[in-house]
Design a protein around this motif. Structure first.
Motif, short mmCIF file in Angstrom:
data_model
loop_
_atom_site.label_atom_id
_atom_site.label_comp_id
_atom_site.label_asym_id
_atom_site.label_seq_id
_atom_site.Cartn_x
_atom_site.Cartn_y
_atom_site.Cartn_z
N ILE A 191 0.83 -1.20 0.00
CA ILE A 191 0.00 0.00 0.00
C ILE A 191 0.87 1.25 0.00
N ALA A 229 2.52 1.70 -3.46
CA ALA A 229 1.57 2.19 -4.46
C ALA A 229 1.24 3.65 -4.23
N LEU A 230 1.09 4.04 -2.97
CA LEU A 230 0.78 5.44 -2.66
C LEU A 230 1.93 6.36 -3.06
N SER A 282 2.11 6.59 -6.84
CA SER A 282 1.03 7.43 -7.36
C SER A 282 1.34 8.91 -7.14
N THR A 327 3.78 0.03 -9.33
CA THR A 327 2.34 -0.06 -9.12
C THR A 327 1.82 1.29 -8.61
N THR A 328 0.56 1.56 -8.91
CA THR A 328 -0.10 2.76 -8.39
C THR A 328 -1.38 2.33 -7.70
N LEU A 329 -2.02 3.26 -7.01
CA LEU A 329 -3.28 2.94 -6.35
C LEU A 329 -4.32 2.49 -7.37
N GLU A 332 -3.52 -1.06 -8.73
CA GLU A 332 -3.76 -2.08 -7.70
C GLU A 332 -5.25 -2.35 -7.53
N VAL A 333 -6.07 -1.30 -7.57
CA VAL A 333 -7.52 -1.51 -7.49
C VAL A 333 -7.99 -2.35 -8.67
N ALA A 346 -8.70 -5.00 -2.69
CA ALA A 346 -8.73 -3.74 -3.44
C ALA A 346 -9.16 -2.57 -2.57
N PHE A 369 -6.64 0.32 -1.21
CA PHE A 369 -6.12 1.16 -2.30
C PHE A 369 -7.21 2.11 -2.80
#
Length: 524
Positions: free
Chosen positions: A321, A324-325, A328, A479-481, A484-485, A497, A500
């Motif tokens: 998480i 990804a954050l 992003s 990866t981004t939020l 990932e969703v 999911a 994210f």
């Protein structure tokens, strides 16, 4: 009146440099932008021509393509009409009636803006598989997009001069005739602009429709590239989509025409007194607002909370998480910065200089904004592999895609601010020995800084939610939020999911909340 105010009221043409050539520091980034903007058109043309007429007809004249066209147009028509009707009715209730709690409703009913459409789709599909398909997609997308009509129509109603409608009433027009003959024609440009934006969004939407299992041109393009490894077929389908986009842009220009919708008289526009609703109409209006609020933001937020609780039984992957954050945030900040750096010289060229370069630089990005991120991504993949292989699978290529996709969001605020920054102030600095670049940085930049900040924020928020170009262009392991969703939702892993998606809504929701509370809770 101050000298700055007097200068800012000079006619636009008087501001433009006559007989002067723009500086090299201004022309270079504009030429770069024009070159990048022409790449998607060149890519679609080259790949389609390579296939030959036989393959083009074999691919496009298939029942499968007719099915894609029917699905795309049905979705587009259903969502656009639903949003136009709901958004206009909602704006009328909140701006022209004595509906109880209309200021609070104005804030609540803008919350779907904070929920990305693919996040809303995943929450609805996790509620019931019955929302899969075209009917479910029309419902979910309409609930996500109606603020695009509601906000501009509400702003137009708030600024209309009541004397126009009052004159019609004095001539004996009924309320119904008054609305359709006077008010609606004045609202038509705002309704049309919001509807066109929704129609273009439906043409290029991918993530939400993929989750809802609806086949359109955009999902088919992704399938050709990702699953069948056919760039040529993807390019030919992109050509059809490009023709549809151009058709809608042309239609909007024809429908809008050259009609004037401005007040030409003197004085201050008068606000209309709120219309008193009968008890039954007030109750129906409250039910309408409550239904939109529950379906538009209540269901997505409740379902997201449910899956967050469900996932709390297992430890959240904090490392994934956090990664990804951070990715992003970093990519969005870089994308917004590059978009702003390109929008600024384009704005200066358009406002202060004339010529075909300024026209092309201003209009090409708006055409690209009507193309799906997949087409932009495929274009950059093609040219990187053929001409600059070192750029393939790099962050720089992804940021270039963000700039092409979201530059129009920055162009509007930048150009508006530059029209209010008088170039005579820079000329005064030049007479004191400052260079053109230094004069701009010292004089004009502080004046337009608030607009630059607003443009940066707009691009940043949209980049945070971008999915399709990121899926194709992101470097391996990035990866981004949003991705990932999409990845977890594609595998029906709704609880995985949820965190994210919640972070995406949190990042997007705060600015939306601040804007709408300022618009409604602080008005009057």
């Amino acid at each position: 009146m101050t000298a700055q105010a007097q200068i800012s009221q000079l006619p636009h043409k008087a501001w433009q440099a006559k007989g002067k050539r723009p500086s090299a520091w201004l022309v270079a980034p504009v030429l770069l932008l024009v070159g990048l903007s022409l790449l998607p058109l060149a890519y679609v043309s080259i790949r389609t021509a390579e296939a030959g007429w036989h393959d083009i007809s074999r691919l496009l004249l298939r029942p499968y393509v007719y099915g894609l066209l029917l699905n795309t147009l049905t979705l587009l028509a259903g969502v656009t009409v639903a949003c136009a009707v709901a958004g206009t009715l909602l704006a009328w209730l909140l701006e022209r009636t004595n509906l109880q709690g209309r200021r609070t409703w104005g804030v609540i009913l803008c919350l779907p803006f904070a929920v990305p459409s693919f996040v809303a789709s995943f929450t609805w599909i996790s509620l019931s598989a019955g929302f899969e398909g075209l009917g479910g997609a029309i419902l979910v997308m309409s609930l996500s997009k109606y603020p695009l009509v509601f906000l501009p129509v509400a702003a137009t109603l708030r600024g209309l001069d009541h004397s126009l409608e009052e004159s019609a009433r004095l001539l004996g027009a009924s309320r119904r005739k008054l609305f359709f003959r006077v008010t609606l024609p004045l609202l038509w440009p705002a309704i049309l602009a919001g509807s066109l934006l929704i129609a273009l969004h439906m043409l290029v939407e991918f993530g939400a429709l993929s989750i809802l299992n609806v086949r359109t041109f955009t999902t088919a393009i992704y399938q050709q590239f990702e699953l069948e490894f056919s760039n040529a077929n993807a390019a030919m389908l992109s050509a059809v989509l490009l023709v549809l986009c151009l058709g809608f842009l042309w239609l909007e220009l024809k429908v809008r025409g050259r009609a004037r919708h401005v007040r030409t008289g003197q004085g201050v526009a008068r606000r209309a007194p709120p219309m008193r609703l009968p008890p039954w109409a007030g109750l129906a209006a409250q039910v309408f607002c409550l239904t939109l609020a529950v379906l538009g933001s209540g269901v997505p937020l409740v379902m997201l909370g449910y899956w967050l609780v469900q996932g709390s039984s297992a430890a959240f992957p904090l490392a994934a998480i956090g990664q990804a954050l951070l990715s992003s945030l970093g990519l969005s900040l870089a994308g917004a910065a590059v978009s702003l750096l390109l929008a600024l010289p384009v704005g200066l060229l358009v406002v202060r200089y004339r010529g075909p370069l300024a026209i092309w630089a201003e209009r090409l990005p708006y055409l690209l904004h009507a193309l799906p991120g997949l087409v932009i991504a495929l274009t950059l993949v093609y040219f990187a592999l053929h001409y600059v292989p070192a750029l393939y699978q790099t962050t720089a290529l992804l940021i270039a895609a963000y700039a092409l996709l979201f530059l129009p969001l920055a162009q509007g605020p930048v150009r508006t601010a530059l029209t209010k920054a008088a170039p005579q102030l820079e000329e005064a600095a030049r007479t004191l020995g400052a260079s053109a670049f230094k004069a701009f940085c010292k004089v004009t930049l502080p004046i337009i800084f608030p607009a630059l900040a607003a443009a940066f924020a707009l691009v940043f928020l949209d980049t945070m939610k971008e999915l399709t170009a990121t899926l194709v262009l992101s470097p391996t392991g990035t990866t981004t939020l949003a991705t990932e969703v999409w990845a977890h939702t594609s595998n029906m892993e709704f609880a995985a999911a949820a965190p994210f998606a919640a972070l995406l809504i949190l990042v997007s929701g705060l600015p939306v909340y601040l804007i709408t509370t300022r618009m409604y809770l602080n008005k009057r």
